[in-house]
Structures are given as C-alpha cells and as structure tokens.
Design a protein around this motif. Structure first.
Motif, short mmCIF file in Angstrom:
data_model
loop_
_atom_site.label_atom_id
_atom_site.label_comp_id
_atom_site.label_asym_id
_atom_site.label_seq_id
_atom_site.Cartn_x
_atom_site.Cartn_y
_atom_site.Cartn_z
N GLN A 105 0.83 -1.20 0.00
CA GLN A 105 0.00 0.00 0.00
C GLN A 105 0.87 1.26 0.00
O GLN A 105 0.54 2.24 -0.67
CB GLN A 105 -0.93 0.00 1.21
N GLU A 106 1.98 1.23 0.73
CA GLU A 106 2.88 2.38 0.72
C GLU A 106 3.48 2.59 -0.67
O GLU A 106 3.61 3.72 -1.13
CB GLU A 106 4.00 2.17 1.74
N GLY A 107 3.81 1.50 -1.34
CA GLY A 107 4.35 1.61 -2.70
C GLY A 107 3.34 2.18 -3.67
O GLY A 107 3.66 3.04 -4.51
N ILE A 108 2.10 1.75 -3.55
CA ILE A 108 1.03 2.27 -4.42
C ILE A 108 0.82 3.76 -4.13
O ILE A 108 0.65 4.56 -5.06
CB ILE A 108 -0.28 1.48 -4.22
N GLN A 109 0.84 4.13 -2.86
CA GLN A 109 0.65 5.53 -2.49
C GLN A 109 1.77 6.40 -3.06
O GLN A 109 1.52 7.50 -3.56
CB GLN A 109 0.59 5.67 -0.96
N GLN A 110 3.01 5.93 -3.04
CA GLN A 110 4.12 6.69 -3.61
C GLN A 110 3.94 6.89 -5.10
O GLN A 110 4.17 7.99 -5.63
CB GLN A 110 5.44 5.98 -3.33
N VAL A 111 3.53 5.84 -5.79
CA VAL A 111 3.32 5.94 -7.24
C VAL A 111 2.19 6.92 -7.54
O VAL A 111 2.29 7.75 -8.46
CB VAL A 111 3.03 4.55 -7.84
N MET A 112 1.11 6.87 -6.77
CA MET A 112 -0.01 7.78 -6.99
C MET A 112 0.41 9.23 -6.73
O MET A 112 0.01 10.15 -7.46
CB MET A 112 -1.19 7.40 -6.09
N ASP A 113 1.22 9.47 -5.69
CA ASP A 113 1.70 10.82 -5.41
C ASP A 113 2.58 11.34 -6.54
O ASP A 113 2.47 12.51 -6.93
CB ASP A 113 2.47 10.84 -4.09
N GLU A 114 3.44 10.48 -7.08
CA GLU A 114 4.30 10.89 -8.20
C GLU A 114 3.46 11.23 -9.43
O GLU A 114 3.74 12.20 -10.13
CB GLU A 114 5.29 9.79 -8.52
N LYS A 115 2.41 10.48 -9.68
CA LYS A 115 1.55 10.77 -10.83
C LYS A 115 0.81 12.09 -10.64
O LYS A 115 0.63 12.86 -11.58
CB LYS A 115 0.56 9.64 -11.05
N LYS A 116 0.38 12.36 -9.41
CA LYS A 116 -0.32 13.63 -9.14
C LYS A 116 0.63 14.80 -9.34
O LYS A 116 0.24 15.83 -9.89
CB LYS A 116 -0.86 13.64 -7.71
N GLU A 117 1.87 14.68 -8.89
CA GLU A 117 2.85 15.75 -9.05
C GLU A 117 3.17 16.00 -10.52
O GLU A 117 3.36 17.13 -10.94
CB GLU A 117 4.14 15.41 -8.30
N GLN A 118 3.20 14.95 -11.33
CA GLN A 118 3.50 15.11 -12.75
C GLN A 118 2.31 15.70 -13.51
O GLN A 118 2.48 16.41 -14.49
CB GLN A 118 3.89 13.78 -13.36
N SER A 119 1.08 15.40 -13.08
CA SER A 119 -0.08 15.84 -13.83
C SER A 119 -0.48 17.28 -13.50
O SER A 119 -1.15 17.94 -14.28
CB SER A 119 -1.28 14.93 -13.55
N VAL A 120 -0.07 17.84 -12.35
CA VAL A 120 -0.41 19.22 -11.98
C VAL A 120 0.52 20.17 -12.72
O VAL A 120 1.74 20.09 -12.59
CB VAL A 120 -0.28 19.40 -10.44
#
Length: 153
Positions: free
Chosen positions: A128-143
């Motif tokens: 779950q921590e790994g998934i959360q990190q990937v989701m955070d990275e995607k949010k940072e790239q899309s903003v």
C-alpha cells in the motif's frame, strides 16, 4: 488403421493420458533440474533405520545424557536451563498420547499462523505504501506549474 496401431494408441492412452486426466501432475520441472534416482529396497530400509535412531533429546534418552550433564555442570560453563525446542516438545508430547499431543500441535500451528499473519500484514502495508508513492508521483506530474497562464494570443 491397422489393429496393431490401434492397440498401441489405446495402450499409450491408458498408460499416459488417462493417468494424467485422473491424477493431474503439477507443472513439469525446469530442464536444469535433474531427477533423483529411485532408492533401492536396501537403501530405503537403511534410511528408515537411521531415522529411528536419530537423537532427539534427553527426554527420550535420559541415560545417554547423564554423563554429559555431569561434565558440563562440573565445568560450570552451561548451568543455565534452556527452553526445549519445538521438536523436543512434540516428542515429549507424543509419548504422552493424543491428549498431550493435540495441545502441542495447536501451539505449533498457532505460532506458524501468527507468523504468517504478521508477514502478510507487513507485505500488505509495504504494498500500500508503494502504491501511495506511485499515486503521489503521478499527481505531481499531472499538476501544471502555477506561474504559467498558457500561450498568449
């Protein structure tokens, strides 16, 4: 087809295919794995005899340990009492019969179950921590950056 060919095909089906249908085997071994040869009857009995003569602890062979305990206590090195291993515990319980063996086996299974449960929880948490990190990275790239208003016409 000739009767001889028909008999061969029936024999092959009964010997190989039907056996596989009735009792399916697991995946075949990889090519680098070498199969062990079958043991002869003499080797099987030797293995059985050796398994029965293995030393499993002082509870089952107290006379064999009397001399060792006297030597160790005279040296003073090993006067501490140590906790019996799981195998020794099960061996003593097996001597007592099914009434004493059942609680010992339950302890072993509960220990294994708790270890498995803890490992599974740890794995899920890390996943779950790994998934959360990937989701955070995607949010940072899309903003998009705040200072840029876009192209001016």
């Amino acid at each position: 087809m000739r009767p001889r060919e028909v008999c061969k095909k029936i024999y092959h089906y009964l010997r190989h295919d039907l056996k596989e249908i009735a009792f399916p085997s697991s995946l075949p071994d990889p090519p680098n794995i070498k199969k062990r040869r079958k043991l002869t009857l003499k080797e099987k009995f030797l293995t059985l005899r050796l398994s029965w003569t293995r030393d499993i602890g002082p509870e089952l062979r107290p006379h064999a340990y009397k001399n060792k305990n006297k030597v160790e206590s005279s040296n003073g090195n090993k006067t501490e009492e140590k906790e019996p291993s799981v195998i020794e515990d099960l061996a003593v319980a097996a001597r007592g019969g099914m009434e004493t063996l059942r609680p010992a086996l339950q302890r072993v299974y509960m220990t294994r179950a708790s270890a498995y449960r803890d490992a599974l929880r740890s794995f899920i948490q890390g996943y779950q921590e790994g998934i959360q990190q990937v989701m955070d990275e995607k949010k940072e790239q899309s903003v998009p950056p705040q200072g840029d208003d876009g192209p001016k016409i």
